[in-house]
Design a protein around this motif. Structure first.
Motif, PDB file in Angstrom:
ATOM      1  N   ALA A   1      15.808 -15.637   5.208  1.00 46.66           N
ATOM      2  CA  ALA A   1      16.440 -14.288   5.579  1.00 46.66           C
ATOM      3  C   ALA A   1      15.506 -13.686   6.601  1.00 46.66           C
ATOM      4  O   ALA A   1      14.234 -13.965   6.602  1.00 46.66           O
ATOM      5  N   ARG A   2      16.238 -13.089   7.457  1.00 46.93           N
ATOM      6  CA  ARG A   2      15.274 -11.992   8.517  1.00 46.93           C
ATOM      7  C   ARG A   2      14.885 -10.835   7.836  1.00 46.93           C
ATOM      8  O   ARG A   2      15.524 -10.146   7.301  1.00 46.93           O
ATOM      9  N   TYR A   3      13.474 -10.492   8.221  1.00 47.24           N
ATOM     10  CA  TYR A   3      13.046  -9.392   7.587  1.00 47.24           C
ATOM     11  C   TYR A   3      13.456  -8.119   8.425  1.00 47.24           C
ATOM     12  O   TYR A   3      13.671  -8.145   9.710  1.00 47.24           O
ATOM     13  N   ARG A   4      13.999  -7.043   7.715  1.00 51.29           N
ATOM     14  CA  ARG A   4      14.527  -5.924   8.381  1.00 51.29           C
ATOM     15  C   ARG A   4      13.899  -4.802   7.612  1.00 51.29           C
ATOM     16  O   ARG A   4      13.644  -4.731   6.512  1.00 51.29           O
ATOM     17  N   ASN A   5      13.847  -3.691   8.341  1.00 50.26           N
ATOM     18  CA  ASN A   5      13.447  -2.464   7.846  1.00 50.26           C
ATOM     19  C   ASN A   5      14.773  -1.779   7.064  1.00 50.26           C
ATOM     20  O   ASN A   5      14.480  -0.894   5.999  1.00 50.26           O
ATOM     21  N   LYS A   6      15.855  -1.812   7.477  1.00 48.75           N
ATOM     22  CA  LYS A   6      16.874  -1.061   7.236  1.00 48.75           C
ATOM     23  C   LYS A   6      17.295  -1.730   5.746  1.00 48.75           C
ATOM     24  O   LYS A   6      17.505  -2.843   5.811  1.00 48.75           O
ATOM     25  N   ASP A   7      17.403  -0.803   4.804  1.00 48.19           N
ATOM     26  CA  ASP A   7      17.980  -1.046   3.244  1.00 48.19           C
ATOM     27  C   ASP A   7      16.792  -1.885   2.744  1.00 48.19           C
ATOM     28  O   ASP A   7      17.068  -2.846   1.745  1.00 48.19           O
ATOM     29  N   ASN A   8      15.710  -1.729   3.147  1.00 44.98           N
ATOM     30  CA  ASN A   8      14.527  -2.553   2.452  1.00 44.98           C
ATOM     31  C   ASN A   8      13.854  -1.688   1.512  1.00 44.98           C
ATOM     32  O   ASN A   8      13.391  -0.705   1.955  1.00 44.98           O
ATOM     33  N   PRO A   9      13.892  -1.838   0.297  1.00 48.46           N
ATOM     34  CA  PRO A   9      13.069  -0.802  -0.617  1.00 48.46           C
ATOM     35  C   PRO A   9      11.754  -0.895  -0.502  1.00 48.46           C
ATOM     36  O   PRO A   9      11.250   0.177  -1.028  1.00 48.46           O
ATOM     37  N   ALA A  10      11.004  -1.938   0.092  1.00 45.01           N
ATOM     38  CA  ALA A  10       9.594  -1.895   0.232  1.00 45.01           C
ATOM     39  C   ALA A  10       9.497  -0.730   1.180  1.00 45.01           C
ATOM     40  O   ALA A  10       8.449   0.158   1.354  1.00 45.01           O
ATOM     41  N   VAL A  11      10.124  -0.702   2.337  1.00 47.15           N
ATOM     42  CA  VAL A  11       9.942   0.043   3.417  1.00 47.15           C
ATOM     43  C   VAL A  11      10.454   1.593   3.132  1.00 47.15           C
ATOM     44  O   VAL A  11       9.610   2.456   3.288  1.00 47.15           O
ATOM     45  N   GLU A  12      11.347   1.848   2.255  1.00 47.63           N
ATOM     46  CA  GLU A  12      11.772   3.249   1.713  1.00 47.63           C
ATOM     47  C   GLU A  12      10.451   3.717   0.771  1.00 47.63           C
ATOM     48  O   GLU A  12      10.178   4.797   0.581  1.00 47.63           O
ATOM     49  N   LEU A  13       9.915   2.682   0.181  1.00 44.19           N
ATOM     50  CA  LEU A  13       8.633   3.157  -0.897  1.00 44.19           C
ATOM     51  C   LEU A  13       7.518   3.634   0.099  1.00 44.19           C
ATOM     52  O   LEU A  13       6.968   4.749  -0.274  1.00 44.19           O
ATOM     53  N   ILE A  14       7.084   2.700   0.955  1.00 41.98           N
ATOM     54  CA  ILE A  14       6.303   3.244   1.889  1.00 41.98           C
ATOM     55  C   ILE A  14       6.517   4.731   2.513  1.00 41.98           C
ATOM     56  O   ILE A  14       5.412   5.404   2.811  1.00 41.98           O
ATOM     57  N   ARG A  15       7.897   4.786   2.865  1.00 41.06           N
ATOM     58  CA  ARG A  15       8.228   6.081   3.555  1.00 41.06           C
ATOM     59  C   ARG A  15       8.007   7.059   2.653  1.00 41.06           C
ATOM     60  O   ARG A  15       7.678   8.156   2.869  1.00 41.06           O
TER      61      ARG A  15
ATOM     62  N   ASP B   1      -2.928  -9.018  16.245  1.00 43.87           N
ATOM     63  CA  ASP B   1      -2.942  -7.762  16.521  1.00 43.87           C
ATOM     64  C   ASP B   1      -4.098  -7.222  15.378  1.00 43.87           C
ATOM     65  O   ASP B   1      -4.347  -7.832  14.617  1.00 43.87           O
ATOM     66  N   LEU B   2      -4.768  -5.902  15.926  1.00 44.55           N
ATOM     67  CA  LEU B   2      -5.382  -5.209  15.147  1.00 44.55           C
ATOM     68  C   LEU B   2      -5.099  -4.538  14.029  1.00 44.55           C
ATOM     69  O   LEU B   2      -4.879  -3.297  13.777  1.00 44.55           O
ATOM     70  N   LEU B   3      -4.505  -5.320  12.912  1.00 47.85           N
ATOM     71  CA  LEU B   3      -3.966  -4.974  11.847  1.00 47.85           C
ATOM     72  C   LEU B   3      -4.349  -5.446  10.693  1.00 47.85           C
ATOM     73  O   LEU B   3      -5.356  -6.372  10.710  1.00 47.85           O
ATOM     74  N   LEU B   4      -4.144  -4.941   9.354  1.00 49.36           N
ATOM     75  CA  LEU B   4      -4.714  -5.399   8.135  1.00 49.36           C
ATOM     76  C   LEU B   4      -3.743  -6.257   7.322  1.00 49.36           C
ATOM     77  O   LEU B   4      -2.278  -6.245   7.544  1.00 49.36           O
ATOM     78  N   GLN B   5      -4.238  -6.762   6.264  1.00 45.55           N
ATOM     79  CA  GLN B   5      -3.308  -7.291   5.138  1.00 45.55           C
ATOM     80  C   GLN B   5      -3.622  -7.133   3.898  1.00 45.55           C
ATOM     81  O   GLN B   5      -4.856  -7.046   3.581  1.00 45.55           O
ATOM     82  N   GLY B   6      -2.735  -7.059   2.960  1.00 51.58           N
ATOM     83  CA  GLY B   6      -3.437  -6.789   1.601  1.00 51.58           C
ATOM     84  C   GLY B   6      -2.188  -6.216   0.736  1.00 51.58           C
ATOM     85  O   GLY B   6      -1.014  -6.485   0.954  1.00 51.58           O
ATOM     86  N   LYS B   7      -2.898  -5.268  -0.307  1.00 54.54           N
ATOM     87  CA  LYS B   7      -1.935  -4.984  -1.292  1.00 54.54           C
ATOM     88  C   LYS B   7      -2.094  -3.377  -1.678  1.00 54.54           C
ATOM     89  O   LYS B   7      -3.450  -2.977  -1.555  1.00 54.54           O
ATOM     90  N   LEU B   8      -1.212  -2.722  -1.808  1.00 50.84           N
ATOM     91  CA  LEU B   8      -1.305  -1.203  -2.343  1.00 50.84           C
ATOM     92  C   LEU B   8      -0.768  -1.160  -3.550  1.00 50.84           C
ATOM     93  O   LEU B   8       0.443  -1.901  -3.706  1.00 50.84           O
ATOM     94  N   PHE B   9      -1.195  -0.416  -4.656  1.00 52.03           N
ATOM     95  CA  PHE B   9      -1.025  -0.125  -6.020  1.00 52.03           C
ATOM     96  C   PHE B   9      -0.503   1.318  -5.976  1.00 52.03           C
ATOM     97  O   PHE B   9      -1.413   2.101  -5.833  1.00 52.03           O
ATOM     98  N   ILE B  10       0.868   1.455  -6.182  1.00 53.54           N
ATOM     99  CA  ILE B  10       1.593   2.758  -5.917  1.00 53.54           C
ATOM    100  C   ILE B  10       2.185   3.165  -7.229  1.00 53.54           C
ATOM    101  O   ILE B  10       2.786   2.566  -7.891  1.00 53.54           O
ATOM    102  N   THR B  11       1.717   4.372  -7.486  1.00 52.30           N
ATOM    103  CA  THR B  11       2.238   5.079  -8.879  1.00 52.30           C
ATOM    104  C   THR B  11       3.736   5.197  -8.649  1.00 52.30           C
ATOM    105  O   THR B  11       4.446   5.670  -7.672  1.00 52.30           O
ATOM    106  N   ALA B  12       4.437   5.073  -9.885  1.00 49.35           N
ATOM    107  CA  ALA B  12       5.644   5.149 -10.091  1.00 49.35           C
ATOM    108  C   ALA B  12       6.167   6.562 -10.533  1.00 49.35           C
ATOM    109  O   ALA B  12       7.224   6.438 -11.393  1.00 49.35           O
TER     110      ALA B  12
END
Length: 859
Positions: free
Chosen positions: A124-138, A308-319
């Motif tokens: 599957a191709r990664y997309r921002n549209k209709d992506n629950p992870a992107v909606e969460l970060i927004r 690129d000068l970017l990071l990688q890792g994990k965020l733990f977000i309250t629900a």
């Protein structure tokens, strides 16, 4: 000042890195490669974003979307750990010095929820549209301001900072190098418990405890430092305050909620930034509960482009509807173009407040640094900032925030061990607790002092003799067309002579013109502290009898630096000067400063330069042998939020996002000490650094000036030219000396560093870690009719070359323009630019193309 800032900071950074590397521990390690796949023991599905690492080190990686990983390292480590939140950590034994495959099945813990993990299919191709992870970060972005301390009207807390550096080796069984072998009491203090698989030898520790008060509107912060303790070196070798400032500059504080994180002098785009979804991929990889039954969503993120000068890792977000970050655990990517940094890890922890929101409780930055990427011996650095005793929305009166934003208690530098035991947020390890006494003892050993003497001479260029230093060595010998072979010997006093008084002098002799040159200067500090210690109130006076190139007052290097002796084209127009200077400097705690000055200047042309009036007298040109001026000056400087590295004989602002304004006015008064001219000059200089993560940063300098009155060309604005082969940021690198003069002008210089944004996408260049740079410089100016020698025979004629062709000009309707493209980070130090001049190509003896080099230390 901006030239001084960049040059001195680079020089100090390189010197510090080399100095620490001198003391590094020798290793004889083996390369080990581990490959494998991580799967869920129950579902038999591959697991993306699982951490595979060597505990206690910055060595690690994460699995890809197919659960696969590759981990390469050098060192004597016999095991790796495989961990993912919600799963039991798995320890795997490995064979050192081999390539092996390890497949691991992780078992979930009892706290794991039975929810479906959302992850993309293999194809599957990664997309921002209709992506629950992107909606969460927004949603996190929407609630960002309310989930940070800056979102409160008022906040106060107790803050503890610890910055430490240690020489690292693969294990305590490795033999130290010859330099350290003789210091047994130091080597016995190695720590093998703090970082698993590493032997750390602490060499620097700095601690600070303070009470911090914050107000949002208008924004103010007041810090009361209660305790400040750091390893102290002999000031003859190392400037302690300067070293502390520089190390803190490298290990700056950070906040995951900021759009950009400044790490190791580079700006990384935060995953919680407005531009985050454009440059990152986000995945919901888990859901879990904490011990207090708070539901968290584990959000993993990786760069879209790993170079690129970017990071990688994990965020733990309250629900819970607040969408706050409860914890962040991030690393850099091994493909990122960084110097000296082998690997690093940053963590930020948050604590729940009574209102249900979260605030920062701890931030940690760890990094493994070294001259080489092989992992053999290096420097381990760690900065920890801990916050406790948090009080929200307790207002303080307006007067409370007035004055110096940082107030240091008189007893802050005299704290006892019992004070630190009581107020320190974290307990020091045994090795850390001994570093203060051990470094103090080390400095009293004769062999160490001898080694530092040699290092100071090589790196700083000065040799100390008690209260004085002799140098700098790079000016002992130089040459130019007028003086020929030139010898110089100089020296300066140190704080051991007197903290309130600073003296400097030199003498030089030219073997071609057979003339002596000399300088005497002194500064008195009214604060009875070092004349460089902020805030300064000082009076300085000096006299100089020497030579210089017209208009080339190089502020950051000596004119007779040996390397500057090599110049292109003709360089035979010089001045003999007699200059008297008196200046009073007054700095305020808000980083505003005022300088009042008086300067008497008697100048005589030398070499092929001549001052000739346009009106002949008795049939012969009227040649002027000496021009005298007396001028008064007033300088205003404002550098909001300024930080700086403070050395023993200079202070260098550390670049940040805030501008620096410099406004200077001078007035020449005829008749004072024989002064021959009345004139006034106003100059405005604005320096600003723009961070454009992830495509690098730009240094921008705007300057404008205007000269009032009728004056000959030596008193006009002689634009900074550069006929050396060194690339100079604020000079025009293809302009000849004394080529252009103006009585009004504006200029704009832009120097952009892409930090490998383009080259990192090209395989060969990516491996070489080269970086691209580009610059553009434009100068508009002109000369009023009253200052044109063709309109007034009492003015000096513009200089001509040996063939009688005009060599000095004024700018016309078109500007002077030059630009350059270059490659930086060659051998991690060298920058090479191809420079092109675009206008005024019909002038004689000019270069339309040129190659210029520069040495610069970058991370």
């Amino acid at each position: 000042m901006n030239k001084l800032m960049k040059y001195s900071l680079e020089k100090f950074g390189l010197a510090l890195l080399l100095l620490l590397t001198i003391c590094s521990v020798r290793l004889s390690a083996q390369n080990t490669t581990i490959k494998g796949t991580i799967t869920d023991a129950k579902q038999k599905a591959p697991m993306p974003f699982v951490n595979v690492f060597i505990p206690g080190t910055a060595i690690g990686t994460s699995t890809d979307m197919n659960g696969k990983f590759t981990l390469e390292f050098t060192g004597r480590y016999d095991s790796i750990h495989v961990a993912s939140l919600g799963y039991k950590t798995f320890k795997v034994k490995i064979n050192i010095g081999t390539e092996q495959t390890v497949n691991v099945r992780l078992e979930s813990t009892s706290r794991m929820l039975g929810e479906v993990i959302v992850k993309g299919a293999k194809t599957a191709r990664y997309r921002n549209k209709d992506n629950p992870a992107v909606e969460l970060i927004r949603l996190v972005l929407d609630h960002r301001d309310s989930n940070r301390i800056e979102g409160l009207d008022y906040a106060q807390y107790n803050q503890y900072e610890k910055l430490q550096f240690a020489l690292s080796s693969a294990s305590d069984r490795e033999r130290p190098n010859r330099l350290l072998r003789k210091y047994k009491f130091i080597m016995d203090n190695r720590d093998t418990t703090k970082v698993e698989g590493k032997s750390l030898l602490p060499i620097y520790l700095e601690e600070n405890i303070a009470d911090v008060y914050y107000r949002r509107n208008p924004e103010k912060k007041k810090t009361f430092v209660r305790g400040d303790k750091k390893v102290s070196f002999d000031e003859s070798y190392i400037d302690n305050a300067g070293m502390s400032q520089y190390l803190n500059h490298i290990y700056q504080d950070f906040d995951i909620y900021d759009n950009n994180l400044m790490l190791f002098t580079n700006q990384f785009l935060s995953p919680i930034s407005n531009a985050g979804p454009t440059f990152y991929k986000y995945f919901i990889t888990d859901t879990l509960y904490t011990e207090d039954s708070t539901k968290l969503i584990e959000l993993s993120f990786v760069p879209r482009n790993q170079t690129d000068l970017l990071l990688q890792g994990k965020l733990f977000i309250t629900a819970d509807g607040h969408y706050a970050v409860q914890r962040a655990d991030m690393t850099g990517n091994k493909h990122t173009n960084l110097n000296w940094i082998r690997s690093f890890r940053i963590m930020q922890e948050f604590e729940k407040m009574p209102n249900g929101r979260y605030r920062t409780s701890k931030r940690t930055l760890m990094a493994d640094m070294g001259m080489f990427t092989s992992g053999k011996g290096g420097i381990y650095g760690e900065r920890t900032v801990s916050l406790r005793d948090f009080v929200a929305n307790k207002p303080m009166p307006d007067d409370f925030y007035k004055g110096n934003p940082i107030v240091k208690a008189d007893s802050a530098d005299k704290t006892t061990d019992s004070f630190w035991v009581h107020y320190r947020h974290d307990t020091l390890t045994t090795a850390e607790s001994k570093v203060y006494a051990n470094i103090d003892s080390l400095q009293h050993t004769r062999s160490f002092r001898r080694t530092m003497d040699i290092a100071t001479l090589l790196l700083a260029g000065y040799k100390g003799f008690g209260p004085i230093e002799v140098g700098p060595v790079n000016t002992f010998y130089s040459f130019n067309p007028v003086e020929g072979f030139r010898l110089r010997l100089g020296g300066r006093t140190t704080p051991k002579f007197n903290k309130s008084i600073y003296l400097e002098s030199y003498g030089a002799y030219g073997f071609k013109d057979k003339k002596w040159k000399y300088y005497f200067g002194g500064t008195y500090s009214f604060t009875h502290r070092s004349i460089w210690e902020f805030p300064v109130r000082s009076l300085s006076a000096n006299y100089q009898h020497d030579m210089q190139i017209p208009g080339q007052q190089l502020q950051f290097i000596q004119e007779d630096n040996f390397l500057l002796s090599f110049k292109r084209g003709n360089n035979d127009k010089w001045l003999y000067n007699d200059i008297y200077n008196v200046n009073y400097l007054h700095e305020l705690v808000n980083h505003t400063s005022f300088k009042f000055g008086f300067k008497y200047w008697a100048q005589s042309p030398a070499g092929s330069l001549a001052y000739i009036k346009g009106q002949p007298v008795g049939g012969f040109p009227d040649s002027i042998q000496r021009v005298k001026t007396s001028e008064f000056s007033l300088e205003f400087r404002w550098a909001p939020h300024e930080q700086f590295y403070q050395g023993k004989q200079f202070r260098v602002p550390i670049p940040n996002k805030y501008p620096i304004f410099l406004l200077r006015g001078t007035a020449g008064v005829k008749g004072v000490f024989g002064s021959q001219y009345n004139y006034q000059n106003v100059t405005l200089n604005i320096y600003k650094m723009f961070y454009l993560s992830p495509i690098g940063y730009s240094e921008v300098v705007f300057e404008g000036g205007y000269t009032f009155g009728k004056v000959p060309f030596p008193l006009l604005s002689i634009h900074h030219a550069n006929q050396t082969y060194a690339y100079q940021l604020e000079s025009y690198n293809l302009m000849n000396f004394l080529e252009f003069v103006s009585d009004h002008y504006v200029s704009l210089n832009i120097d952009h560093h892409f930090n490998g944004f383009i080259f990192n996408k090209i395989p060969l260049l990516k491996r070489l870690k080269l970086r691209e740079v580009a610059a553009g410089k434009i100068l508009y100016g002109g000369l009023r009719d009253e200052n044109r020698p063709e309109n007034d025979p009492t003015l000096f004629k513009f200089p001509v070359d040996k063939n009688g062709i005009l060599s000095t000009y004024t700018l016309g309707k078109k500007p002077y323009i030059e630009g350059s493209v270059g490659i930086a980070n060659i051998f991690r130090l060298i920058r090479v630019d191809l420079v092109k001049r675009f206008t005024y190509l019909d002038h004689p003896d000019i270069s339309s193309w040129g190659i210029r080099t520069r040495v610069r230390l970058d991370f």
